[in-house]
Design a protein around this motif. Structure first.
Motif, mmCIF file in Angstrom:
data_model
loop_
_atom_site.group_PDB
_atom_site.id
_atom_site.type_symbol
_atom_site.label_atom_id
_atom_site.label_comp_id
_atom_site.label_asym_id
_atom_site.label_seq_id
_atom_site.Cartn_x
_atom_site.Cartn_y
_atom_site.Cartn_z
ATOM 1 N N GLU A 236 0.943 -1.055 -0.238
ATOM 2 C CA GLU A 236 -0.021 0.074 0.076
ATOM 3 C C GLU A 236 0.786 1.300 0.141
ATOM 4 O O GLU A 236 1.799 1.362 0.797
ATOM 5 C CB GLU A 236 -0.822 -0.025 1.143
ATOM 6 N N GLY A 237 0.450 2.068 -0.953
ATOM 7 C CA GLY A 237 1.106 3.382 -1.000
ATOM 8 C C GLY A 237 2.598 3.487 -1.954
ATOM 9 O O GLY A 237 3.016 4.419 -2.189
ATOM 10 N N ARG A 238 2.701 2.317 -2.287
ATOM 11 C CA ARG A 238 3.979 2.021 -3.258
ATOM 12 C C ARG A 238 3.598 2.207 -4.516
ATOM 13 O O ARG A 238 2.631 1.982 -5.200
ATOM 14 C CB ARG A 238 4.684 0.560 -2.773
ATOM 15 N N ALA A 239 4.680 2.810 -5.384
ATOM 16 C CA ALA A 239 4.662 3.126 -6.967
ATOM 17 C C ALA A 239 4.071 1.832 -7.662
ATOM 18 O O ALA A 239 3.087 1.902 -8.523
ATOM 19 C CB ALA A 239 5.687 3.808 -7.563
ATOM 20 N N CYS A 240 4.766 0.690 -7.375
ATOM 21 C CA CYS A 240 4.391 -0.466 -8.365
ATOM 22 C C CYS A 240 2.940 -0.673 -8.176
ATOM 23 O O CYS A 240 1.998 -1.070 -8.997
ATOM 24 C CB CYS A 240 5.250 -1.691 -7.894
ATOM 25 N N THR A 241 2.399 -0.842 -6.802
ATOM 26 C CA THR A 241 1.013 -1.355 -6.430
ATOM 27 C C THR A 241 0.167 -0.526 -7.065
ATOM 28 O O THR A 241 -1.019 -0.593 -7.727
ATOM 29 C CB THR A 241 0.872 -1.480 -4.988
ATOM 30 N N GLU A 242 0.254 1.049 -6.718
ATOM 31 C CA GLU A 242 -0.845 1.912 -7.104
ATOM 32 C C GLU A 242 -0.732 2.247 -8.612
ATOM 33 O O GLU A 242 -1.897 2.260 -9.117
ATOM 34 C CB GLU A 242 -0.388 3.210 -6.455
ATOM 35 N N LEU A 243 0.304 2.204 -9.296
ATOM 36 C CA LEU A 243 0.324 2.515 -10.615
ATOM 37 C C LEU A 243 -0.290 1.201 -11.447
ATOM 38 O O LEU A 243 -1.113 1.442 -12.261
ATOM 39 C CB LEU A 243 1.580 2.997 -11.256
ATOM 40 N N MET A 244 0.015 -0.133 -11.028
ATOM 41 C CA MET A 244 -0.525 -0.968 -11.596
ATOM 42 C C MET A 244 -2.243 -1.253 -11.268
ATOM 43 O O MET A 244 -2.816 -1.365 -12.438
ATOM 44 C CB MET A 244 -0.078 -2.329 -11.197
ATOM 45 N N ARG A 245 -2.460 -0.711 -10.150
ATOM 46 C CA ARG A 245 -4.141 -0.689 -9.862
ATOM 47 C C ARG A 245 -4.578 0.257 -10.863
ATOM 48 O O ARG A 245 -5.748 0.147 -11.605
ATOM 49 C CB ARG A 245 -4.124 -0.204 -8.537
ATOM 50 N N ALA A 246 -3.936 1.432 -10.975
ATOM 51 C CA ALA A 246 -4.660 2.551 -11.962
ATOM 52 C C ALA A 246 -4.453 2.031 -13.206
ATOM 53 O O ALA A 246 -5.282 2.557 -14.212
ATOM 54 C CB ALA A 246 -3.615 3.794 -11.838
ATOM 55 N N MET A 247 -3.741 1.312 -14.058
ATOM 56 C CA MET A 247 -3.690 0.627 -15.186
ATOM 57 C C MET A 247 -4.523 -0.480 -15.442
ATOM 58 O O MET A 247 -4.928 -0.788 -16.593
ATOM 59 C CB MET A 247 -2.274 0.329 -15.531
ATOM 60 N N ASN A 248 -5.269 -1.129 -14.338
ATOM 61 C CA ASN A 248 -6.181 -2.010 -14.254
ATOM 62 C C ASN A 248 -5.867 -3.178 -15.400
ATOM 63 O O ASN A 248 -6.865 -3.585 -16.052
ATOM 64 C CB ASN A 248 -7.686 -1.270 -14.792
ATOM 65 N N GLY A 249 -4.678 -3.800 -14.941
ATOM 66 C CA GLY A 249 -4.286 -5.066 -15.823
ATOM 67 C C GLY A 249 -3.724 -4.695 -17.133
ATOM 68 O O GLY A 249 -3.613 -5.641 -18.129
ATOM 69 N N ARG A 250 -3.464 -3.532 -17.446
ATOM 70 C CA ARG A 250 -3.036 -3.154 -18.828
ATOM 71 C C ARG A 250 -1.363 -3.321 -19.091
ATOM 72 O O ARG A 250 -0.971 -3.301 -19.919
ATOM 73 C CB ARG A 250 -3.440 -1.667 -19.328
ATOM 74 N N ALA A 251 -0.825 -3.359 -17.690
ATOM 75 C CA ALA A 251 0.794 -3.412 -17.758
ATOM 76 C C ALA A 251 1.023 -3.959 -16.343
ATOM 77 O O ALA A 251 0.474 -3.665 -15.293
ATOM 78 C CB ALA A 251 1.425 -1.987 -17.819
ATOM 79 N N ALA A 252 2.431 -4.695 -16.299
ATOM 80 C CA ALA A 252 3.098 -4.935 -15.099
ATOM 81 C C ALA A 252 4.296 -3.928 -14.865
ATOM 82 O O ALA A 252 5.060 -4.155 -16.069
ATOM 83 C CB ALA A 252 3.421 -6.410 -15.102
ATOM 84 N N ILE A 253 4.523 -3.404 -13.717
ATOM 85 C CA ILE A 253 5.636 -2.756 -13.596
ATOM 86 C C ILE A 253 6.569 -3.173 -12.484
ATOM 87 O O ILE A 253 6.092 -3.492 -11.507
ATOM 88 C CB ILE A 253 5.250 -1.156 -13.544
ATOM 89 N N LYS A 254 7.729 -2.837 -12.308
ATOM 90 C CA LYS A 254 8.436 -3.290 -11.132
ATOM 91 C C LYS A 254 9.796 -2.191 -11.267
ATOM 92 O O LYS A 254 10.356 -2.104 -12.015
ATOM 93 C CB LYS A 254 9.011 -4.803 -11.525
ATOM 94 N N THR A 255 9.978 -1.812 -9.918
ATOM 95 C CA THR A 255 10.964 -0.903 -9.487
ATOM 96 C C THR A 255 12.168 -1.809 -9.213
ATOM 97 O O THR A 255 12.198 -3.085 -8.646
ATOM 98 C CB THR A 255 10.603 -0.201 -8.437
ATOM 99 N N GLY A 256 13.330 -1.339 -9.121
ATOM 100 C CA GLY A 256 14.649 -1.852 -8.629
ATOM 101 C C GLY A 256 15.368 -0.792 -7.883
ATOM 102 O O GLY A 256 15.166 0.497 -8.143
ATOM 103 N N ALA A 257 16.200 -1.366 -6.919
ATOM 104 C CA ALA A 257 16.946 -0.332 -6.082
ATOM 105 C C ALA A 257 18.000 0.534 -7.066
ATOM 106 O O ALA A 257 18.141 0.125 -8.216
ATOM 107 C CB ALA A 257 17.914 -1.098 -5.157
#
Length: 331
Positions: A236-257
């Protein structure tokens, strides 16, 4: 060598206070560059952005089928989670299913970034364990593969069959021989590649439905799991989670250090990889959002988008003091 280009600006009042430079690549399903910024041949460590590649052997080895792993397990294998109960409870159950425990991990303990989980540890007067490590899902996947192979317990060693399987998958999907490796924060090897190679790998994931080989079928499962369980991939509150929810299954994204970010866009058969030169996460989050908006995958006015792109700079009294936004001309 092409120099990094401006990607993210941080303004305070009328003054440009900080400027973050970086490199980025968008690839199509043939592995060709559609668009790039900076140096597409820059060699980087993908860090945690490549966890879906490291998870390929979990499926292709037969381990996932043997242990009855579902989409939640696959999402956790790709995750850099917050150590919340929804993450650690599932990882604990996964280990129990394997007949293993926290001591079998080699990722090290980590204080959870999830505040409720952190407070619970403090109230219980206890310390974090390895299950709280943001990479514990990936390591549960490694342990599954190691146990399925009948391999030894030191699954993070570079010459261990698990890591050799990860290297083979990594070089296959990036289309490049990795020039070197470094030891990641979780103690596992992290293989270097070019930004082009990493974007090529993400495009390979994005176009996996066009192929029927076992590796591509595994890629489809991992991508679908990430998009279906965004809360398990980060928190919750993290970019990967929030942006994937916003795209509603249109893309998978992943951050790295160190400010790496990738995107898998199945409907466009495209992959994206970017790296901010100074390692600033706020800049990589803004830059990936800007690229996704430019591709028509992410709504620029969605509240999640506005949290990371054109985001207000707030002070301790919640006063709007400035903005974090894409650099002029980017993307």
């Amino acid at each position: 060598m092409t120099q990094p280009v401006p990607m993210t600006e941080v303004w305070r009042g009328s003054l440009l206070e900080s400027l973050h430079l970086g490199h980025a690549v968008i690839c199509d399903d043939t592995g060709q560059i559609v668009r790039s910024w900076g140096d597409p041949n820059a060699t980087i460590y993908p860090r945690s952005s490549c966890k879906m590649i490291q998870a390929l052997p979990l499926i292709t080895s037969g381990a996932a089928a043997r242990y009855g792993l579902n989409s939640e397990h696959l999402a956790l294998a790709c995750a850099s989670h917050s150590g919340a109960a929804i993450h650690t409870d599932r990882v604990s159950a996964w280990l129990d299913h394997l007949g293993l425990g926290d001591d079998d991990f080699r990722c090290g303990p980590q204080e959870p970034s999830d505040m409720a989980a952190r407070d619970a540890l403090i109230l219980a007067d206890t310390v974090p364990c390895q299950m709280h490590n943001n990479c514990s899902g990936k390591h549960a996947g490694f342990l599954s593969v190691a146990q399925h192979m009948g391999a030894g317990p030191e699954y993070i060693d570079i010459d261990h069959p698990v890591q050799q399987a990860c290297l083979a998958a990594f070089e296959e999907v990036t289309g490049e021989e990795s020039p070197c490796y470094g030891i990641d924060g979780c103690s596992a090897p992290n293989f270097a590649t070019s930004l082009h190679g990493l974007a090529r790998a993400m495009a390979w994931f994005a176009s996996a439905a066009d192929r029927s080989d076992r590796q591509s079928e595994a890629a489809q499962q991992l991508t679908a799991a990430m998009m279906h369980h965004p809360e398990l991939v980060a928190g919750e509150g993290r970019a990967c989670t929030e942006l994937m929810r916003a795209m509603n299954g249109r893309a998978a994204i992943k951050t790295g250090a160190e400010a790496v970010f990738v995107a898998i866009i199945p409907e466009r058969r495209m992959g994206v990889a970017l790296k901010i030169a100074d390692g600033a996460t706020r800049a990589s989050e803004c830059a990936i959002a800007a690229i996704l908006v430019s591709l028509g995958i992410l709504d620029p006015e969605h509240p999640a988008t506005r949290k990371f792109m054109n985001a207000p700079v707030l002070n301790r009294r919640n006063i709007d003091c400035g903005i974090i936004k894409p650099a002029a001309g980017f993307p």
